[in-house]
Write a protein that holds these residues in place. Structure first.
Motif, PDB file in Angstrom:
ATOM      1  N   PHE A 103     -41.148   5.002 -26.426  1.00 47.98           N
ATOM      2  CA  PHE A 103     -41.979   4.090 -27.083  1.00 47.98           C
ATOM      3  C   PHE A 103     -42.016   2.552 -27.433  1.00 47.98           C
ATOM      4  CE2 PHE A 103     -41.723   2.582 -31.631  1.00 47.98           C
ATOM      5  CZ  PHE A 103     -43.567   3.450 -32.279  1.00 47.98           C
ATOM      6  N   GLN A 104     -40.907   1.530 -27.017  1.00 47.05           N
ATOM      7  CA  GLN A 104     -40.544   0.964 -27.369  1.00 47.05           C
ATOM      8  C   GLN A 104     -41.781   0.177 -25.572  1.00 47.05           C
ATOM      9  OE1 GLN A 104     -36.133   0.515 -26.465  1.00 47.05           O
ATOM     10  NE2 GLN A 104     -36.228  -0.075 -28.568  1.00 47.05           N
TER      11      GLN A 104
ATOM     12  N   GLY B 255     -45.242   8.226 -41.401  1.00 51.71           N
ATOM     13  CA  GLY B 255     -44.032   6.721 -41.493  1.00 51.71           C
ATOM     14  C   GLY B 255     -42.757   7.004 -42.039  1.00 51.71           C
ATOM     15  N   TYR B 256     -42.318   8.398 -42.434  1.00 51.36           N
ATOM     16  CA  TYR B 256     -41.969   9.437 -43.020  1.00 51.36           C
ATOM     17  C   TYR B 256     -41.649  11.120 -42.958  1.00 51.36           C
ATOM     18  CZ  TYR B 256     -38.250  10.420 -46.928  1.00 51.36           C
ATOM     19  OH  TYR B 256     -37.050  10.978 -47.140  1.00 51.36           O
TER      20      TYR B 256
ATOM     21  N   GLN C 274     -36.078  11.208 -34.363  1.00 53.60           N
ATOM     22  CA  GLN C 274     -36.660  12.684 -33.716  1.00 53.60           C
ATOM     23  C   GLN C 274     -37.755  13.129 -34.250  1.00 53.60           C
ATOM     24  OE1 GLN C 274     -32.351  14.302 -33.303  1.00 53.60           O
ATOM     25  NE2 GLN C 274     -32.657  13.572 -31.808  1.00 53.60           N
ATOM     26  N   CYS C 275     -37.659  13.142 -35.172  1.00 51.02           N
ATOM     27  CA  CYS C 275     -39.073  13.979 -35.775  1.00 51.02           C
ATOM     28  C   CYS C 275     -40.320  12.826 -35.755  1.00 51.02           C
ATOM     29  CB  CYS C 275     -38.464  13.805 -37.548  1.00 51.02           C
ATOM     30  SG  CYS C 275     -40.374  14.755 -38.180  1.00 51.02           S
ATOM     31  N   LEU C 276     -40.299  10.559 -36.264  1.00 51.56           N
ATOM     32  CA  LEU C 276     -41.162  10.385 -36.239  1.00 51.56           C
ATOM     33  C   LEU C 276     -41.539  10.152 -34.406  1.00 51.56           C
ATOM     34  CD1 LEU C 276     -39.563   7.557 -38.422  1.00 51.56           C
ATOM     35  CD2 LEU C 276     -42.087   9.087 -39.123  1.00 51.56           C
TER      36      LEU C 276
ATOM     37  N   LEU D 230     -41.562   2.290 -36.030  1.00 53.74           N
ATOM     38  CA  LEU D 230     -41.860   3.844 -35.845  1.00 53.74           C
ATOM     39  C   LEU D 230     -42.216   4.261 -37.341  1.00 53.74           C
ATOM     40  CD1 LEU D 230     -38.628   4.468 -34.703  1.00 53.74           C
ATOM     41  CD2 LEU D 230     -40.676   5.448 -33.767  1.00 53.74           C
ATOM     42  N   ARG D 231     -42.679   4.018 -37.804  1.00 54.22           N
ATOM     43  CA  ARG D 231     -42.986   4.120 -39.487  1.00 54.22           C
ATOM     44  C   ARG D 231     -44.372   3.715 -39.379  1.00 54.22           C
ATOM     45  NH1 ARG D 231     -39.328   6.194 -41.419  1.00 54.22           N
ATOM     46  NH2 ARG D 231     -36.662   5.109 -42.048  1.00 54.22           N
TER      47      ARG D 231
END
Length: 120
Positions: free
Chosen positions: A97-98, A44-45, A68-70, A117-118
């Motif tokens: 994703f949503q 998550g980070y 973008q990374c997550l 996302l986290r």
């Protein structure tokens, strides 16, 4: 009617995401190519941004890099260049994703989407 609109938007997002994945990236050089990893250090980070300000298409910077990374970590690959530019490709992946996570499908990363996302 709202359910139909959501289904159409989700289908369009999936299709555009797939098409964009197959297309060569026309964005700036990814962070990985500059020698800095974009792999999540912890769940998550990713290390770019630790807040949750609403972020949308047209925005740039560390919050977008974090999104973008997550998404790349969630996807298990690297469909997005971690370039800090919230363009159509990033938006289509946010919409996807949503939809997959049962969130409001609007392409905007607000508090609920940040939380999901986290939690990846």
């Amino acid at each position: 009617m709202r359910t139909r609109q959501r289904a159409v938007l989700a289908a369009a997002a999936v299709l555009s995401g797939l098409l964009l994945t197959l297309a060569p990236a026309a964005s700036a050089t990814p962070v990985e190519a500059r020698g800095t990893t974009a792999v999540a250090d912890a769940a998550g980070y990713c290390g770019y941004y630790d807040r949750a300000a609403t972020t949308r298409r047209g925005d740039t910077g560390d919050a977008v890099r974090e999104i973008q990374c997550l998404i790349n970590a969630w996807n298990g690959g690297s469909p997005l260049a971690v370039d800090g530019s919230f363009g159509p490709r990033t938006e289509s992946w946010v919409v996807y994703f949503q939809d997959v996570n049962g969130l409001q499908v609007d392409g905007v990363v607000g508090p609920e989407t940040w939380g999901a996302l986290r939690a990846v």
